[in-house]
Design a protein around this motif. Structure first.
Motif, PDB file in Angstrom:
ATOM      1  N   TYR A  78       0.846  -1.185   0.000  1.00  0.00           N
ATOM      2  CA  TYR A  78       0.000   0.000   0.000  1.00  0.00           C
ATOM      3  C   TYR A  78       0.892   1.250   0.000  1.00  0.00           C
ATOM      4  CZ  TYR A  78      -3.595  -3.424   0.799  1.00  0.00           C
ATOM      5  OH  TYR A  78      -4.424  -4.506   0.658  1.00  0.00           O
ATOM      6  N   VAL A  79       1.485   1.496  -1.146  1.00  0.00           N
ATOM      7  CA  VAL A  79       2.456   2.575  -1.321  1.00  0.00           C
ATOM      8  C   VAL A  79       1.797   3.927  -1.108  1.00  0.00           C
ATOM      9  CG1 VAL A  79       4.117   3.615  -2.921  1.00  0.00           C
ATOM     10  CG2 VAL A  79       3.778   1.136  -2.923  1.00  0.00           C
ATOM     11  N   ASN A  80       0.609   4.102  -1.637  1.00  0.00           N
ATOM     12  CA  ASN A  80      -0.117   5.367  -1.522  1.00  0.00           C
ATOM     13  C   ASN A  80      -0.308   5.750  -0.055  1.00  0.00           C
ATOM     14  OD1 ASN A  80      -1.305   7.564  -2.695  1.00  0.00           O
ATOM     15  ND2 ASN A  80      -3.022   6.462  -3.552  1.00  0.00           N
ATOM     16  N   LYS A  81      -0.711   4.797   0.756  1.00  0.00           N
ATOM     17  CA  LYS A  81      -0.927   5.037   2.187  1.00  0.00           C
ATOM     18  C   LYS A  81       0.387   5.425   2.868  1.00  0.00           C
ATOM     19  CE  LYS A  81      -3.143   2.874   6.121  1.00  0.00           C
ATOM     20  NZ  LYS A  81      -2.631   2.486   7.283  1.00  0.00           N
ATOM     21  N   LEU A  82       1.474   4.725   2.533  1.00  0.00           N
ATOM     22  CA  LEU A  82       2.779   5.048   3.103  1.00  0.00           C
ATOM     23  C   LEU A  82       3.186   6.473   2.745  1.00  0.00           C
ATOM     24  CD1 LEU A  82       5.550   4.265   4.456  1.00  0.00           C
ATOM     25  CD2 LEU A  82       6.289   3.672   2.142  1.00  0.00           C
ATOM     26  N   LEU A  83       3.078   6.842   1.472  1.00  0.00           N
ATOM     27  CA  LEU A  83       3.509   8.172   1.036  1.00  0.00           C
ATOM     28  C   LEU A  83       2.695   9.266   1.713  1.00  0.00           C
ATOM     29  CD1 LEU A  83       4.187   7.543  -2.757  1.00  0.00           C
ATOM     30  CD2 LEU A  83       5.772   7.384  -0.834  1.00  0.00           C
TER      31      LEU A  83
END
Length: 180
Positions: free
Chosen positions: A165-170
């Protein structure tokens, strides 16, 4: 021939970012076997660039089956630390390591380069008065250290591969480190 598990992690992370409409660019390594003898090639400063408006994220990816990642020059190179540190000094850039612990529920963490440098300094110099709850090892950063100072990159396993979940991390990193 089976693929290197670290490369598998890199590919799955890249595909996850693409699927979430996040720009990611993997800097290609030059295979030493492809070079003529005595040919010099500059070393990559880090593995990838990730971009989410308004920030750029230079990242070095490390994947291990162990509970820690060695500070050893073979694993975490001095020029990578220096390059990430230099990059982090510019507005709009959030630089760090993404540590993937494959054998430990595939836990994955982003560790900001400044937090990494501070932890490494305290660990290597065996400073007794440090601010960390987790134990420091002179020669490595542990999963427990990453849990304490990092930001978790959540993931789930589909059938065989993982989705990150890259979007959440960023979003979390921009909230924590953006506009500093």
């Amino acid at each position: 021939m089976t693929k290197n598990q670290g490369k598998e992690f890199e590919e799955q992370l890249k595909q996850s970012a693409i699927d979430q409409c996040i720009y990611i660019y993997r800097i290609k390594d030059v295979p030493p076997l492809m070079l003529k003898p005595n040919t010099k090639v500059s070393k990559n400063d880090f593995d990838s660039f990730i971009y989410k408006k308004p920030n750029l994220f230079p990242v070095e990816l490390k994947s291990t089956k162990n509970k820690s990642v060695q500070f050893n020059e073979k694993i975490i190179k001095k020029h990578q630390i220096t390059a990430l540190d230099n990059a982090s000094k510019y507005d709009g850039i959030i630089a760090g390591f993404i540590f993937n612990f494959r054998e430990h529920n595939n836990e994955t963490y982003f560790v900001h380069i400044q937090d990494f440098i501070k932890l490494k300094y305290h660990a290597e110099n065996q400073i007794k008065e440090h601010i960390y709850k987790s134990k420091l090892n002179r020669s490595s950063i542990s999963l427990d250290n990453c849990r304490e100072i990092g930001v978790q990159l959540h993931n789930r396993k589909k059938k065989v591969k993982y989705t990150y979940y890259v979007n959440k991390l960023l979003d979390e990193l921009i909230g924590r480190y953006g506009d500093k």
